[in-house]
Write an enzyme that holds these catalytic residues in place. Sequence first.
Site, short mmCIF file in Angstrom:
data_model
loop_
_atom_site.label_atom_id
_atom_site.label_comp_id
_atom_site.label_asym_id
_atom_site.label_seq_id
_atom_site.Cartn_x
_atom_site.Cartn_y
_atom_site.Cartn_z
N SER A 6 0.80 -1.12 0.02
CA SER A 6 0.00 -0.09 -0.11
C SER A 6 0.82 1.25 -0.06
CB SER A 6 -1.09 0.12 1.24
OG SER A 6 -1.52 1.22 1.31
N LYS A 63 1.69 -2.70 6.88
CA LYS A 63 2.02 -2.64 5.36
C LYS A 63 3.45 -2.13 5.24
CE LYS A 63 -1.83 -3.62 3.32
NZ LYS A 63 -1.88 -4.73 2.47
N TYR A 112 -2.71 -0.14 10.51
CA TYR A 112 -2.50 -0.24 9.16
C TYR A 112 -1.19 0.12 8.47
CZ TYR A 112 -3.98 -0.73 4.26
OH TYR A 112 -4.33 -1.05 2.93
#
Length: 260
Positions: free
Chosen positions: A151, A168, A164
């Site tokens: 990402s 990632k 998150y």
Amino acid sequence: MTRPSALVTGAAGGIGSAVVRRLDAEGYDVLAVDRCAGPDAAPYAMPSEADLAALTAGLDHVWPLVADVCDPHQMRSAAARAIEQWGRLDVVVAAAAVVGGGAPLWQTPAAELDRLWRVDAEGVFHTAAATVPEMLAGPDPSRGRFVAIASAAGSRGMFGLGAYTMVKHAVVGLVRGLAADLVGTGTTAVAVSPGATRTPMLEQTAALYPDTTVADLASHQLLRRVLEPDEIAATVALCCSREGAALNGHVVHADGGFAS
């Protein structure tokens, strides 16, 4: 001529399903793997077995398999299924992921961090651990390609997405470490980092913030538009190709020029 074979996780929706269709169009046999948690999954709806069946129904060289990337035993079974069916495994795309956030890191529930870590980071680890040995043991290890979907959050900090962002970054680190372990084998590892892409996950991300739309998220990209899953799939397909060997160990930023 023998068709190359591929295994794709997170295959029932979003970027994963676009990758399955692209690899099928480019002449691969594909094992499409998804947990298929369904519309009642927490904390937001996921694809179902019906979605996976619908994806594979019109594709003559794609086979569905329900399996959970969080379970190393299931991923080993998935890899074994590919070998049983085709006698080789050439390409693996780890696309299974979930998103969570919307609050500062210190307000992030431990359960949310655990869910993100198990699916987005450990899921990629289990996928690699199960499939890379099969690629190395195959008839042409130089054809082996492991591609993880990371990402834009894998390279920078994202407001309200501390957990998150962390997982990632872990995906990017995993790919770099895997590429180092693969030195001299011919098999490669690459991370593809999409920006705001038109998927249910993007809609869920927008929903984490008050008065925020998908278009607002896309405004951070120099293209000033949402990317389409097929655009990301085309990038992934390049990484899966023989010519994609040149990208080994790198992060491919398929983010439309993500600026902030």
